[in-house]
Enzyme design. Structure first.
Site, PDB file in Angstrom:
ATOM      1  N   SER A  51       0.836  -1.203   0.000  1.00 52.01           N
ATOM      2  CA  SER A  51       0.000   0.000   0.000  1.00 52.01           C
ATOM      3  C   SER A  51       0.869   1.250   0.000  1.00 52.01           C
ATOM      4  CB  SER A  51      -0.913   0.027   1.225  1.00 52.01           C
ATOM      5  OG  SER A  51      -1.760  -1.093   1.276  1.00 52.01           O
TER       6      SER A  51
HETATM    7  N1  SAH Z   1      -0.951  -4.746   4.152  1.00 55.50           N
HETATM    8  C1  SAH Z   1      -0.244  -5.009   2.908  1.00 55.50           C
HETATM    9  C2  SAH Z   1      -1.109  -4.682   1.707  1.00 55.50           C
HETATM   10  C3  SAH Z   1      -1.008  -5.747   0.670  1.00 55.50           C
HETATM   11  S1  SAH Z   1      -2.198  -5.716  -0.624  1.00 55.50           S
HETATM   12  C4  SAH Z   1       1.085  -4.291   2.880  1.00 55.50           C
HETATM   13  O1  SAH Z   1       1.381  -3.509   3.792  1.00 55.50           O
HETATM   14  O2  SAH Z   1       1.876  -4.527   1.975  1.00 55.50           O
HETATM   15  C5  SAH Z   1      -3.508  -6.700   0.044  1.00 55.50           C
HETATM   16  C6  SAH Z   1      -3.204  -8.154   0.367  1.00 55.50           C
HETATM   17  O3  SAH Z   1      -4.429  -8.763   0.765  1.00 55.50           O
HETATM   18  C7  SAH Z   1      -2.678  -8.990  -0.796  1.00 55.50           C
HETATM   19  O4  SAH Z   1      -1.454  -9.567  -0.448  1.00 55.50           O
HETATM   20  C8  SAH Z   1      -3.779 -10.051  -1.007  1.00 55.50           C
HETATM   21  O5  SAH Z   1      -3.268 -11.314  -1.409  1.00 55.50           O
HETATM   22  C9  SAH Z   1      -4.412 -10.120   0.369  1.00 55.50           C
HETATM   23  N2  SAH Z   1      -5.785 -10.621   0.411  1.00 55.50           N
HETATM   24  C10 SAH Z   1      -6.812 -10.389  -0.445  1.00 55.50           C
HETATM   25  N3  SAH Z   1      -7.922 -11.046  -0.068  1.00 55.50           N
HETATM   26  C11 SAH Z   1      -7.605 -11.727   1.077  1.00 55.50           C
HETATM   27  C12 SAH Z   1      -8.324 -12.623   1.938  1.00 55.50           C
HETATM   28  N4  SAH Z   1      -9.600 -12.964   1.729  1.00 55.50           N
HETATM   29  N5  SAH Z   1      -7.659 -13.146   3.004  1.00 55.50           N
HETATM   30  C13 SAH Z   1      -6.357 -12.822   3.259  1.00 55.50           C
HETATM   31  N6  SAH Z   1      -5.622 -11.996   2.466  1.00 55.50           N
HETATM   32  C14 SAH Z   1      -6.230 -11.462   1.391  1.00 55.50           C
END
Ligand code: SAH
Length: 202
Positions: A51
């Site tokens: 993000s």
């Molecule tokens: N908090 C992260 C943001 C990553 S983007 C950071 O600081 O980098 C969002 C993430 O959510 C992705 O890695 C995606 O695979 C995950 N995601 C999406 N749907 C999900 C679900 N149902 N359960 C767990 N993770 C999920």
């Protein structure tokens, strides 16, 4: 990066200090290292992104972290958001549905010494019942609806921060007022990668 966050309206000094303390370049592919402190998202593999710093700061401010808070994060991704929460003194349970990201990030957080972050590989739409209840819950992917278990796994007085919507998401801050009552605030618009069902081993 912190000056840019201040200019965009982030005023919480504890959150700004945590963002100044955690090196963001550790959480990015080497190819983007020189851009790590720009206010931009970057690819982290598996079609996912770390993000943007503004978004991390914005969600962290809404969570109002107190030392020792138990926090559930759905969407571990790069681990950067979890590291910021840990720097604020929280104990983090973070869930990821992409197996490769789960393994890579768990290893990275261990190597960096983030002992208060525990990683789980599963679909976060059911929350993490065995570690509930949580003081705070944060979702870092754009959810079509608010999954009920995430509300149910909050303590009374707890806060859920979740972006909800299809192509554009509205940031919601939901506070649990009692066993059966929740108060919802609808805040700004964001664009997150989608919240998906099930796990992926690709
Ligand atoms: N908090 C992260 C943001 C990553 S983007 C950071 O600081 O980098 C969002 C993430 O959510 C992705 O890695 C995606 O695979 C995950 N995601 C999406 N749907 C999900 C679900 N149902 N359960 C767990 N993770 C999920």
């Amino acid at each position: 990066m912190v000056d840019a966050l201040r200019r965009r309206g982030i005023a919480d000094e504890a959150v700004l200090a945590a963002m100044a303390a955690v090196p963001r370049h550790f959480f990015l592919d080497n190819a983007f290292e020189e851009h790590a402190y720009e206010d931009k998202p970057f690819p982290i593999g598996c079609e996912q992104t770390i993000s943007q710093p503004f978004t991390v700061a914005y969600q962290t401010v809404l969570l109002d972290i107190k030392n020792g808070d138990r926090v559930l994060e759905i969407g571990t991704g790069s681990g950067y958001q979890a590291a910021i929460l840990a720097a604020l003194g929280a104990k983090i349970f973070t869930v990821e549905r992409q197996e490769q990201l789960y393994f890579n990030t768990k290893k990275l957080l261990d190597e960096l010494g983030f002992k208060t972050v525990k990683c789980f590989f599963r679909d976060g739409s059911k929350g993490l019942a065995e570690k509930a209840p949580f003081d705070k819950v944060i979702v870092t992917a754009g959810a079509p609806v608010v999954p009920e278990p995430l509300k149910e796994q909050l303590v009374v007085g707890g806060i859920l921060v979740i972006p909800v919507g299809e192509s554009v998401q509205k940031m919601l801050k939901i506070k649990r007022l009692s066993v059966s009552e929740f108060q919802e605030e609808r805040l700004d618009d964001f664009r997150f990668v989608p919240f998906l069902k099930g796990v992926s081993r690709k």
